[in-house]
Scaffold this motif. Structure first.
Motif, PDB file in Angstrom:
ATOM      1  N   ASP A 166       0.832  -1.203   0.000  1.00  0.00           N
ATOM      2  CA  ASP A 166       0.000   0.000   0.000  1.00  0.00           C
ATOM      3  C   ASP A 166       0.870   1.257   0.000  1.00  0.00           C
ATOM      4  N   LEU A 167       0.222   2.404  -0.100  1.00  0.00           N
ATOM      5  CA  LEU A 167       0.939   3.662  -0.228  1.00  0.00           C
ATOM      6  C   LEU A 167       1.927   3.878   0.915  1.00  0.00           C
ATOM      7  N   ALA A 168       1.477   3.620   2.143  1.00  0.00           N
ATOM      8  CA  ALA A 168       2.364   3.813   3.287  1.00  0.00           C
ATOM      9  C   ALA A 168       3.622   2.968   3.153  1.00  0.00           C
ATOM     10  N   GLY A 169       3.452   1.726   2.726  1.00  0.00           N
ATOM     11  CA  GLY A 169       4.595   0.840   2.555  1.00  0.00           C
ATOM     12  C   GLY A 169       5.527   1.303   1.456  1.00  0.00           C
ATOM     13  N   VAL A 170       4.950   1.842   0.383  1.00  0.00           N
ATOM     14  CA  VAL A 170       5.770   2.350  -0.719  1.00  0.00           C
ATOM     15  C   VAL A 170       6.585   3.557  -0.261  1.00  0.00           C
ATOM     16  N   VAL A 171       5.942   4.452   0.471  1.00  0.00           N
ATOM     17  CA  VAL A 171       6.648   5.627   0.983  1.00  0.00           C
ATOM     18  C   VAL A 171       7.783   5.215   1.906  1.00  0.00           C
ATOM     19  N   ILE A 172       7.501   4.287   2.803  1.00  0.00           N
ATOM     20  CA  ILE A 172       8.529   3.832   3.750  1.00  0.00           C
ATOM     21  C   ILE A 172       9.673   3.154   3.018  1.00  0.00           C
ATOM     22  N   SER A 173       9.358   2.320   2.036  1.00  0.00           N
ATOM     23  CA  SER A 173      10.404   1.627   1.268  1.00  0.00           C
ATOM     24  C   SER A 173      11.292   2.632   0.540  1.00  0.00           C
ATOM     25  N   ALA A 174      10.662   3.626  -0.069  1.00  0.00           N
ATOM     26  CA  ALA A 174      11.427   4.640  -0.796  1.00  0.00           C
ATOM     27  C   ALA A 174      12.314   5.446   0.147  1.00  0.00           C
ATOM     28  N   ALA A 175      11.763   5.842   1.287  1.00  0.00           N
ATOM     29  CA  ALA A 175      12.522   6.644   2.245  1.00  0.00           C
ATOM     30  C   ALA A 175      13.681   5.850   2.830  1.00  0.00           C
ATOM     31  N   ASP A 176      13.433   4.589   3.177  1.00  0.00           N
ATOM     32  CA  ASP A 176      14.502   3.749   3.731  1.00  0.00           C
ATOM     33  C   ASP A 176      15.627   3.557   2.718  1.00  0.00           C
ATOM     34  N   ALA A 177      15.261   3.320   1.464  1.00  0.00           N
ATOM     35  CA  ALA A 177      16.272   3.132   0.422  1.00  0.00           C
ATOM     36  C   ALA A 177      17.064   4.414   0.200  1.00  0.00           C
TER      37      ALA A 177
END
Length: 206
Positions: A166-177
């Motif tokens: 979901d969107l939250a997971g995508v945002v977190i994945s992008a930020a962590d990377a």
């Protein structure tokens, strides 16, 4: 990208809130980012330039009517940032925002002008489009710069959205990377290695 996603909707109100938060974060970290600024010229203004650019984008979006949709808000952010861009870092930031505006508008056009919100796949596509726009405007990317950080964020977002996150997971994945890629910049660019710092533009993006 340091933002807590309280819901799974990135609508007009959330975009405005995100832009306002980004301005606040850049204000808090401007001096830090300026101190990191050794590439391409050690002029200590990357944080200031990114702040003025983001503030210009947010100001234009904030002036819109409250009933403006997310397509209009994204466009206002990009237009304001472009007109208020300062320095290379500001131009790069404006192109990243343009990536979001372009992809959101294209997605809405494919749905007869209707876009209920910006989800994970659109955000991932926007980051990837942003990479292309930045490279087109600035030339061949140099490893260890803000482009490296943006590329890592885009790739992570694509993987996450492709897995149905979901969107939250995508945002977190992008930020962590992006954070991981930022830490690597000190090893990728000799001038950063010599100075013992990470890339200023990449830090500003994070």
């Amino acid at each position: 990208m340091e933002v807590a996603v309280a819901s799974r909707r990135l609508d007009a109100a959330a975009l405005r809130d995100w832009a306002h938060t980004s301005v606040g974060d850049l204000i808090a970290h401007t001096d830090e980012i300026n101190r990191l600024n050794v590439f391409p010229v050690a002029d200590a203004d990357t944080g200031t330039n990114m702040l003025f650019t983001m503030r210009a984008g947010w100001a234009q979006a904030d002036e819109m009517a409250a009933d403006g949709d997310e397509i209009a808000v994204a466009a206002a952010l990009a237009d304001g940032a472009l007109h208020g861009a300062r320095g290379n870092s500001g131009v790069i930031l404006s192109q990243i925002l343009r990536g979001l505006a372009d992809v959101a508008a294209e997605a809405a056009a494919e749905r007869d002008g209707q876009l209920t919100d910006i989800g994970g796949p659109i955000l991932a596509a926007a980051l990837r489009h942003g990479v292309g726009l930045v490279v087109a405007s600035m030339g061949e990317p140099v490893p260890g710069t803000v482009v490296s950080v943006l590329q890592a964020a885009a790739e992570a977002a694509e993987h996450a959205s492709g897995d149905g996150t979901d969107l939250a997971g995508v945002v977190i994945s992008a930020a962590d990377a992006a954070v991981v890629a930022l830490d690597k910049t000190i090893e990728q660019l000799p001038v950063l290695t010599e100075a013992g710092v990470v890339d200023a533009g990449g830090r500003g993006l994070v």
